[in-house]
Design an enzyme around this catalytic site. Structure first.
Site, PDB file in Angstrom:
ATOM      1  N   HIS A   1       0.675  -1.056   0.343  1.00 35.01           N
ATOM      2  CA  HIS A   1      -0.294   0.069  -0.067  1.00 35.01           C
ATOM      3  C   HIS A   1       0.895   1.162  -0.589  1.00 35.01           C
ATOM      4  CE1 HIS A   1      -4.143  -2.041   1.390  1.00 35.01           C
ATOM      5  NE2 HIS A   1      -4.076  -1.904  -0.017  1.00 35.01           N
TER       6      HIS A   1
ATOM      7  N   ARG B   1      -9.391  -6.733 -13.266  1.00 33.87           N
ATOM      8  CA  ARG B   1      -8.839  -7.478 -11.841  1.00 33.87           C
ATOM      9  C   ARG B   1     -10.196  -7.628 -10.251  1.00 33.87           C
ATOM     10  NH1 ARG B   1      -3.358  -5.651 -12.644  1.00 33.87           N
ATOM     11  NH2 ARG B   1      -2.219  -7.704 -12.739  1.00 33.87           N
TER      12      ARG B   1
ATOM     13  N   ARG C   1     -11.881 -10.798 -15.543  1.00 37.64           N
ATOM     14  CA  ARG C   1     -11.150 -11.847 -14.871  1.00 37.64           C
ATOM     15  C   ARG C   1     -11.716 -12.224 -13.563  1.00 37.64           C
ATOM     16  NH1 ARG C   1      -5.230 -11.861 -13.784  1.00 37.64           N
ATOM     17  NH2 ARG C   1      -5.877 -10.725 -11.457  1.00 37.64           N
TER      18      ARG C   1
ATOM     19  N   GLU D   1      -0.276 -17.957 -18.061  1.00 36.32           N
ATOM     20  CA  GLU D   1       0.538 -17.868 -17.213  1.00 36.32           C
ATOM     21  C   GLU D   1       1.298 -18.689 -16.141  1.00 36.32           C
ATOM     22  OE1 GLU D   1      -1.799 -14.997 -13.906  1.00 36.32           O
ATOM     23  OE2 GLU D   1      -3.361 -16.024 -14.062  1.00 36.32           O
TER      24      GLU D   1
ATOM     25  N   ASN E   1       3.214 -11.594 -15.800  1.00 39.75           N
ATOM     26  CA  ASN E   1       3.905 -11.553 -14.091  1.00 39.75           C
ATOM     27  C   ASN E   1       3.695 -12.951 -13.933  1.00 39.75           C
ATOM     28  OD1 ASN E   1       3.516  -9.169 -15.141  1.00 39.75           O
ATOM     29  ND2 ASN E   1       1.478  -8.199 -13.492  1.00 39.75           N
ATOM     30  N   ASP E   2       2.858 -13.650 -14.063  1.00 43.84           N
ATOM     31  CA  ASP E   2       2.969 -14.918 -13.291  1.00 43.84           C
ATOM     32  C   ASP E   2       3.629 -15.853 -14.873  1.00 43.84           C
ATOM     33  OD1 ASP E   2       1.717 -15.094 -10.781  1.00 43.84           O
ATOM     34  OD2 ASP E   2      -0.308 -14.566 -12.178  1.00 43.84           O
TER      35      ASP E   2
ATOM     36  N   ARG F   1       7.527 -13.846  -7.748  1.00 43.15           N
ATOM     37  CA  ARG F   1       7.461 -12.669  -8.347  1.00 43.15           C
ATOM     38  C   ARG F   1       7.456 -11.464  -7.398  1.00 43.15           C
ATOM     39  NH1 ARG F   1       1.617 -12.473 -10.247  1.00 43.15           N
ATOM     40  NH2 ARG F   1       1.312 -10.351  -9.838  1.00 43.15           N
TER      41      ARG F   1
ATOM     42  N   CYS G   1      -1.278  -9.304 -21.012  1.00 41.50           N
ATOM     43  CA  CYS G   1      -2.000  -8.220 -19.847  1.00 41.50           C
ATOM     44  C   CYS G   1      -1.304  -7.693 -19.087  1.00 41.50           C
ATOM     45  CB  CYS G   1      -3.734  -8.297 -19.428  1.00 41.50           C
ATOM     46  SG  CYS G   1      -3.703 -10.054 -18.191  1.00 41.50           S
TER      47      CYS G   1
HETATM   48  C1  PEP Z   1      -0.412 -11.638 -14.670  1.00 44.42           C
HETATM   49  O1  PEP Z   1      -0.272 -12.223 -14.086  1.00 44.42           O
HETATM   50  O2  PEP Z   1       0.526 -10.887 -15.524  1.00 44.42           O
HETATM   51  C2  PEP Z   1      -2.299 -10.621 -14.215  1.00 44.42           C
HETATM   52  C3  PEP Z   1      -1.789  -9.801 -15.493  1.00 44.42           C
HETATM   53  O3  PEP Z   1      -2.010 -11.634 -13.548  1.00 44.42           O
HETATM   54  P1  PEP Z   1      -1.692 -10.546 -11.459  1.00 44.42           P
HETATM   55  O4  PEP Z   1      -0.502  -9.445 -12.069  1.00 44.42           O
HETATM   56  O5  PEP Z   1      -3.364  -9.683 -12.024  1.00 44.42           O
HETATM   57  O6  PEP Z   1      -1.554 -11.764 -10.577  1.00 44.42           O
HETATM   58 MG    MG Z   2      -1.638 -13.854 -12.683  1.00 45.94          MG
END
Ligand code: PEP
Ligand code: MG
Length: 838
Positions: A450, A557, A594, A688, A711-712, A722, A759
């Site tokens: 935060h 999200r 999602r 992902e 990201n994942d 991550r 994304c």
């Molecule tokens: C990702 O994993 O790239 C993604 C967009 O989902 P989140 O970051 O919400 O896990």
């Molecule tokens: Mg993800």
């Protein structure tokens, strides 16, 4: 009570007393750890010999230290070499930081097991703080019987802290098989005491006074931990050299081949962390720390204390409401609303009221209740819950100060301050005077905290996860914070400063131009259209995205809509949120919702989950929803309420098996049928997890679209957490392994006529745009403020050039090479486009 009153230590066990000289262990017998006595036990529950705080209890449960209010510190060590039992045979009954009364049980042990499996069951009780004592008993003793009379002298003055910058050793890996347990810790502390310097031992974000045995044990080190020694003062350099050598040699324990002793002293000129909020600034170091509060334990009667707590809670609620009103509609407001909910948390209040009923003060009860929960959150090994712990600690402190009637004065800051702190709280961050503060640097925290969100909202550059040595920088030191690169430069030269200024100016000009042209479509110079949509978590962000040229929502999200709630939102509330978002977008724009991606790093307070050893590999995303289909059904119904208002798409997170997609589709069809929704929304999956990318050709016939969550996908492909501050620079989505999986996915999707978006955060990086376009990605869903930049970047490119650079980077060896190639490509492209423009 004065420090000079004698103190009786009670027998922690029943058994037979022995003198320390009779202990068959040179470190204990030589009293290097401290003087005391030894018991050959006949009972199996170790009890506190004095009232005080558990200053350390080893994770293995074989040793515990208690420190009383006058600083008398007593260490009890059950058996010899019992650290090797790795916790087997021991049950800890107390937690570190807990206050205990003399005679209270601390550890239970299985005497038979310990006697059979360790060198000895002989148990030591040592006065490690060094006060003199007299023996009150000998021979056989009973548990609870007075054993020693300690005469606490005048409280030992803390050695004055040495002024000046500390020197730091390079990191080294701890070779001891069982970490720095009592014996090696004593050897290390003893050696440290020989130097005229203030010396600290650092493990990640924790630091221990190197001259304190208990502090070192409290680091709970294990083999392979990366440690650093720092020292300030006359003999700093010599101390570091000697202590690093000692650590490398095992502090008196045999260790496998001595680890390469690293160069002893570093005078780093750049400290690195991760970017919490972008930007850069030049300013002066201001170290900030919260003052210690003194909390009385005993209350003045339950009714009085109860009223005091209620008053403070009411005042805190009002203060939080004022803060929310000031920040209405923003991320800050949401955070303070969440804080307000914490004030009403029934478990916390129940805990505090229990203590009030036991005669404790309001301050003590409230503090104990919040501190226990904070500790629990921090210990779950989950980055996001640990960040919620920071929120709770913040609220806890707010109420505590109100109870103690301590005025929260704003920090008196000089101009151009770069704040340095172990950790900032959300309240502190939100109340920073941005006229004076130019940025901040913290040891703790993460890019998803935060505090990071608030820093971005305030437009303050910030980095977190910086090595502890940052806390040793002197106030007033001139530094340069380059948050984009996650760097703090300690000796910036004029050229660097000028360079940064120029880059900032250029960036600002470009940003202005991009925003002015945000409504233009993202079409490459050779006519290829890329859809640029937004990643959002609220209606407010959707509205903002439209003003910045967003062409729809590529990722809603949904778990963030209700992340900080204690109670589940009602089905009507959910439906009205989705409907409002769909209406804002209108029938011509995509809305990709999602489904709940809870678990892993994203717990939801109202979806109780069991603690998992490996939450990222556990019940996350669609797996959790399929375990609790009611949750998914309810969400589907709420999403379906917005059918027809926008081009509705539903996306499933964390899909790794085809069967998950089939099951979810069946549930969606059943709910649509029950609601009489004729036309099903489009159904797609996030890519992902490597299995989904590798099997994209198998998934493609069964979906309407794919969206790649880089990201994942990066964390699972490279097996790097991550949110890990030390892996942040390596867990890079530009790695060719990730790019190859994107290529595989796009090829499979296009072969079946399906579109592919990205994304994950990679889509928001201008540097990545050419490679993503070149690989054939159809849609880029990006963080809202970056929409204009990404659209402008697309307009500078040619599809054919992108295809060629994409082919080239797929063959490279590592992320750094990919970035370098793309930087070269960018420089060439920008040159060409400016030639064409002129
Ligand atoms: C990702 O994993 O790239 C993604 C967009 O989902 P989140 O970051 O919400 O896990
Ligand atoms: Mg993800």
């Amino acid at each position: 009570m004065t420090a000079t009153q004698p103190l009786e230590l009670l027998a922690p066990l029943s058994g037979v007393l022995l003198a320390l000289d009779q202990v068959p262990d040179p470190v204990f017998a030589s009293r290097m750890i401290g003087d005391g006595l030894c018991i050959d036990p006949t009972s199996q529950t170790l009890c506190a010999p004095l009232t005080g705080v558990v200053s350390n209890i080893q994770n293995t449960g074989h040793a515990v230290s208690i420190t009383d209010d006058n600083g008398v510190q007593v260490l009890m060590h059950i058996g010899l070499d019992t650290v090797n039992l790795a916790g087997k045979g021991f049950t800890r009954l107390v937690e570190e930081g807990q206050r205990v009364e003399a005679g209270e049980p601390l550890i239970e042990f299985d005497a038979d097991y310990v006697a059979l499996n360790a060198r000895s069951l002989l148990t030591l009780m040592l006065v490690v703080s060094g006060e003199p004592f007299t023996l009150l008993a000998n021979g056989a003793v009973d548990i609870g019987q007075p054993l020693l009379q300690v005469s606490p002298g005048e409280p030992i003055e803390a050695a004055s802290e040495e002024e000046g910058d500390a020197l730091f050793s390079k990191p080294l890996s701890l070779p001891n098989a069982n970490g720095l347990h009592a014996r090696p810790a004593a050897v290390f502390a003893q050696a440290a005491k020989g130097f005229n310097a203030s010396i600290y031992l650092h493990k990640q974000t924790q630091s221990a006074n190197a001259k304190s045995l208990v502090a070192i044990m409290a680091l709970q080190t294990v083999q392979g931990d990366i440690l650093q020694v720092s020292a300030a003062g006359e003999e700093a350099e010599a101390a570091i050299k000697a202590l690093v050598e000692l650590l490398a040699q095992g502090c008196g324990e045999p260790v496998a081949a001595t680890v390469a002793v690293v160069e002893s002293v570093v005078s780093a000129t750049v400290l690195r962390g991760v970017c919490a909020s972008p930007g850069s600034a030049c300013g002066h170091v201001v170290q900030v720390a919260e003052p210690e509060l003194s909390i009385p334990e005993k209350g003045a009667g339950e009714a009085v204390e109860r009223a005091a707590l209620a008053r403070a809670l009411r005042a805190a609620t009002e203060a939080l409401q004022t803060l929310q009103a000031k920040a209405v509609g923003s991320a800050q407001a949401e955070i303070f609303r969440a804080h307000q909910e914490l004030l009403e948390d029934p478990t916390l209040l129940e805990h505090a009221h229990g203590l009030l009923a036991a005669g404790k003060s309001a301050a003590f009860s409230w503090h104990s209740a919040t501190a226990a929960t904070v500790k629990l959150f921090q210990g779950l090994g989950n980055a996001l819950i640990a960040e919620r712990a920071a929120d709770l600690a913040d609220v806890g402190q707010r109420v505590l100060k109100l109870i103690l009637e301590i005025e929260d004065r704003a920090w008196d800051l000089p101009e151009r301050a770069i704040l340095i702190a172990e950790q900032l709280t959300p309240s502190q961050t939100a109340s920073l005077d941005t006229g004076k503060v130019l940025g901040f640097v913290t040891v703790g925290g993460g890019a998803t905290s935060h505090v990071a969100i608030l820093a971005r909202a305030l437009g303050l550059p910030a980095i977190c996860g910086v090595p502890v040595q940052v806390l040793a920088l002197v106030n007033g030191k001139h530094v340069l914070l380059d948050a984009d690169k996650g760097e703090l430069h300690l000796e910036p030269n004029q050229a660097e400063i000028e360079q940064l200024k120029a880059a900032r100016q250029q960036q600002a000009q470009r940003q202005q131009r991009d925003v002015a042209q945000a409504a233009l479509p993202a079409i490459t110079r050779d006519g290829h259209h890329i859809e640029v949509t937004a990643n959002v978590a609220s209606l407010q962000e959707v509205e903002q995205s439209l003003t910045l040229g967003g062409e729809g929502v590529g990722l809603l999200r949904s778990e963030f809509l209700y992340l900080d709630r204690n109670r589940a939102p009602s089905p009507e509330e959910q439906a009205s949120t989705y409907t409002a978002i769909a209406r804002a977008l209108g029938a011509e724009r995509n809305l990709v919702v999602r489904t709940l991606d809870v678990g892993g790093d994203k717990p939801l307070a109202y979806v109780p989950m069991e603690a998992e050893t490996n939450p990222f590999l556990g019940l996350r995303g669609i797996r959790l929803c399929l375990e609790r289909p009611e949750l998914l059904r309810e969400q589907f119904r709420a999403i379906l309420a917005s059918a027809g208002l926008a081009r509705l798409h539903i996306m499933l997170p964390m899909v790794s098996l085809l069967s998950e997609l089939h099951l979810a589709r069946r549930i969606l069809e059943e709910e649509a049928l029950a609601l009489g929704v004729g036309e099903l929304p489009k159904l797609g999956i996030m890519i992902e997890v490597p299995s989904a990318a590798l099997m994209a050709d198998v998934f493609a016939p069964h979906v309407d679209f794919f969206s790649i969550g880089t990201n994942d996908l990066t964390q699972y492909t490279l097996a790097m957490d991550r949110d890990h501050p030390r892996l942040a620079s390596q867990a890079d989505s530009f790695h060719p392994a990730v790019l190859r999986l994107i290529a595989t996915t796009v090829k499979a999707a296009h072969a079946h006529g399906k579109w592919v978006g990205v994304c994950g955060a990679l889509a928001s990086e201008a540097l990545a745009v050419p490679v993503l376009i070149g690989l054939g990605v159809d849609e880029l869903s990006v963080s809202v403020p970056l929409i204009p930049t990404i659209k402008a970047t697309v307009r500078e490119l040619d599809l054919v050039d992108c295809q060629s650079i994409a082919r080239q980077v797929l063959g490279l060896e590592e992320a750094a090479q990919v970035r370098e190639a793309l930087r070269g490509f960018h420089a060439a492209t920008v040159e060409t486009s400016s030639v064409l423009e002129n």
